[in-house]
Design an enzyme around this catalytic site. Structure first.
Site, PDB file in Angstrom:
ATOM      1  CG  ASP A 403      -2.029  -1.052   1.125  1.00 22.52           C
ATOM      2  OD1 ASP A 403      -1.993  -1.848   0.169  1.00 22.52           O
ATOM      3  OD2 ASP A 403      -2.894  -1.091   2.003  1.00 22.52           O
ATOM      4  CG  ASP A 426      -3.289  -5.008  -3.071  1.00 20.51           C
ATOM      5  OD1 ASP A 426      -3.217  -5.620  -4.163  1.00 20.51           O
ATOM      6  OD2 ASP A 426      -3.889  -5.471  -2.072  1.00 20.51           O
ATOM      7  NE  ARG A 482      -4.906  -8.036  -4.172  1.00 19.98           N
ATOM      8  CZ  ARG A 482      -4.774  -8.756  -3.051  1.00 19.98           C
ATOM      9  NH1 ARG A 482      -5.169 -10.025  -3.028  1.00 19.98           N
ATOM     10  NH2 ARG A 482      -4.247  -8.224  -1.968  1.00 19.98           N
TER      11      ARG A 482
END
Length: 575
Positions: A403, A426, A482
């Site tokens: 992140d 991510d 994703r």
């Protein structure tokens, strides 16, 4: 044969040296009004040379050797000049400003204008030229003196505490205290054909125009109990404070650009400078952001961040619109929070609470800044949390693991150009419409590059144009994206993909419904990780870029176009 090889080697090294762009050094020699000052004890005093580097591009290195209490004589006698001239190389500059202490009566410092003072100035000039350097002469800045001086007070640089002497009545006329010492630099400059900057006139005009009351803001007039280094206060009409040094350096650098054309192209003006070494207006970035006027719409506020690691949890609130944050090489915003770290109440900080930098303001611009979260691989740990609209980053770095970059604003448009972004899982995620143009996206571990959560009905999510996807050694299974939310969108256009990119390309995050509602696509992917035939069935291979121009993606209702006019409208630092 041996001689030919030697000639080839000499030619090679000669060409190599020619191709290397050497940073130009500006050496400064002078007295306390020019010198660098200690920043310990909350010292507010600065010489104008201390802050000068903030007015030049990084092509110029300022090496300030000016020293408190020195005259042209004592600077030579103490070996200080010998140290400076030994370092001067062809094309370097030497800025020379003496006079304040040459006026002093003591034999260690005193020189006479017309004879010994002029002779010392000639020596500085001639020895600089002999080394291939370029000398520039300056005369002294004014003392703030609105009272006609008595002869005994002419050269008085005394610092006194408030109330120690009877307050004299000041008029509106600024009186000279330097006399013939102002003429020597001008005379030697004319005699030897050297550039001359009349700093006395520059400062005289400034101080007299401000008047006896306002001009105190330039000097070390310190009220009692406001500065640790001067607890009893100070009334000093010779030495500059931070504001005065920055103000006078700004005026002086424009005069330098006029008198020394070779330096003009390197001159920069910023509204504020932040620097850890005291050469700016502030020590921390948060301080300078706090100083920006709220909702300043008439112009941008330009801020230079000088080299250094600024460990602070930076918040740029929504009211601080139209800010340009320009970093010198090595300017880093850094913090080490992470989602599971406890706050003061013993609660987990959460992903949103972990960020090193929060950007809520619209029309924010950053260049050459590193945003990092140094907490390591400990779960979610955000480097930059970006919520504002029309936000642009150029040549910035975003460092972290999971992140790293949180594109938070649902109605936010963000543009990243020539940036470097790294992480594991991510590490580019959020709701915003974001364009990444010519960026390097580096995976530090197996995982997922992007996790968009595009809202239903939004025309665009993440778009990567001509990016390079790289990975650390040993990384071999990375997905392009994703879906954090079911309507996620991500498109890669002409991107070069390393072999670490999984043949499937995309991942559904175990959300079958997302396969129907998300939009994942590529256009002309290349490199070892490009594999049209093996991509998941719910992804797309675009055959044209209709409606995918960057300008179209970001235009919104106000026709924002950072590609066409981002630089000239956002970066306005040369005035």
């Amino acid at each position: 044969m041996k001689n030919k090889l030697v000639l080839l080697l000499l030619a090679f090294f000669s060409l190599s040296a020619f191709k290397t762009d050497r940073v130009i050094t500006v050496f400064m020699i002078g007295d306390s009004t020019m010198a660098n000052k200690t920043i310990e004890g909350g010292n507010l005093e600065r010489g104008w040379g201390h802050v000068l580097a903030g007015f030049f591009s990084e092509d110029i290195r300022v090496d300030n050797h000016a020293q408190n209490g020195r005259s042209s004589k004592s600077f030579i006698d103490e070996g200080r000049w010998e140290k400076v001239i030994s370092q001067v190389k062809k094309g370097d500059y030497v800025f020379i400003q003496f006079g304040h202490n040459d006026e002093k009566p003591d034999s260690a410092r005193h020189t006479d204008p017309g004879t010994t003072f002029d002779a010392n100035l000639r020596r500085f000039v001639n020895e600089t030229r002999a080394k291939g350097g370029i000398p520039v002469l300056f005369n002294s800045i004014v003392r703030r003196n609105f009272i006609r001086p008595q002869d005994k007070d002419m050269n008085n640089d005394a610092r006194k505490e408030p109330g120690k002497e009877p307050a004299a009545v000041e008029g509106n006329t600024l009186f000279d205290t330097h006399g013939a010492y102002l003429d020597s630099p001008r005379r030697v400059a004319k005699e030897l054909g050297v550039a001359f900057v009349d700093m006395n006139k520059i400062t005289h005009d400034l101080v007299e125009s401000m008047g006896p009351v306002e001009s105190k803001k330039l000097y070390m007039w310190v009220a009692p109990n406001t500065c640790p280094i001067a607890p009893k206060g100070r009334e000093d009409n010779t030495h500059l404070n931070i504001y005065g040094a920055r103000k006078i350096a700004g005026l002086t650098v424009d005069a330098i650009a006029k008198e020394v054309p070779g330096l003009a192209k390197y001159v920069r003006h910023y509204d504020y400078v932040v620097a850890k070494d005291g050469s700016g207006d502030f020590f921390t970035i948060q301080e300078v952001i706090n100083a920006v006027p709220d909702f300043r719409k008439a112009a941008r506020t330009t801020i230079l961040v000088r080299k250094g690691v600024y460990k602070e949890k930076l918040v740029i609130p929504a009211s601080k619109i139209n800010v340009s944050l320009i970093g010198q090489e090595g300017a880093v915003i850094s913090y080490d929070d992470y989602a599971s770290k406890k706050n003061v109440f013993g609660e987990e900080k959460s992903t949103s609470g972990s960020a090193s930098c929060y950007i809520y303001a619209s029309d924010f611009y950053a260049e050459n800044i590193t945003f990092e979260n140094t907490s390591g691989p400990v779960g979610q740990a955000v480097a930059a949390f970006v919520d504002g609209d029309r936000v642009m980053f150029r040549n910035c770095r975003f460092l972290g693991f999971q992140d790293t970059l949180y594109t938070y604003g649902k109605d936010s448009r963000q543009y990243y150009e020539d940036c470097y972004i790294e992480g594991t899982v991510d590490f580019i995620f959020g709701w915003s419409t974001a364009v990444f143009n010519r960026c390097t996206i580096n995976s530090k571990g197996d995982g997922y590059i992007a996790a968009p959560s595009t809202d239903m009905g939004k025309p665009y999510g993440y778009l990567f144009y001509d990016c390079k996807l790289t990975a650390d050694k040993g990384v071999n299974k990375v997905y392009l994206a994703r879906p954090w939310r079911p309507y996620a969108q991500a498109v890669y256009i002409r991107c070069e993909m390393g072999k670490h990119i999984s043949p499937e390309g995309w991942n559904n995050w175990d959300k079958k419904e997302a396969e129907r509602n998300s939009f994942f696509a590529e256009y002309q992917s290349k490199g070892e990780g490009a594999s049209n035939e093996t991509r998941v069935s719910y992804s797309h291979q675009l055959t044209s870029l209709k409606d995918y121009d960057i300008e179209k993606v970001l235009e919104g209702q106000d026709n924002w176009n950072p590609v066409k006019n981002g630089a000239d409208k956002i970066v306005t630092v040369v005035r």
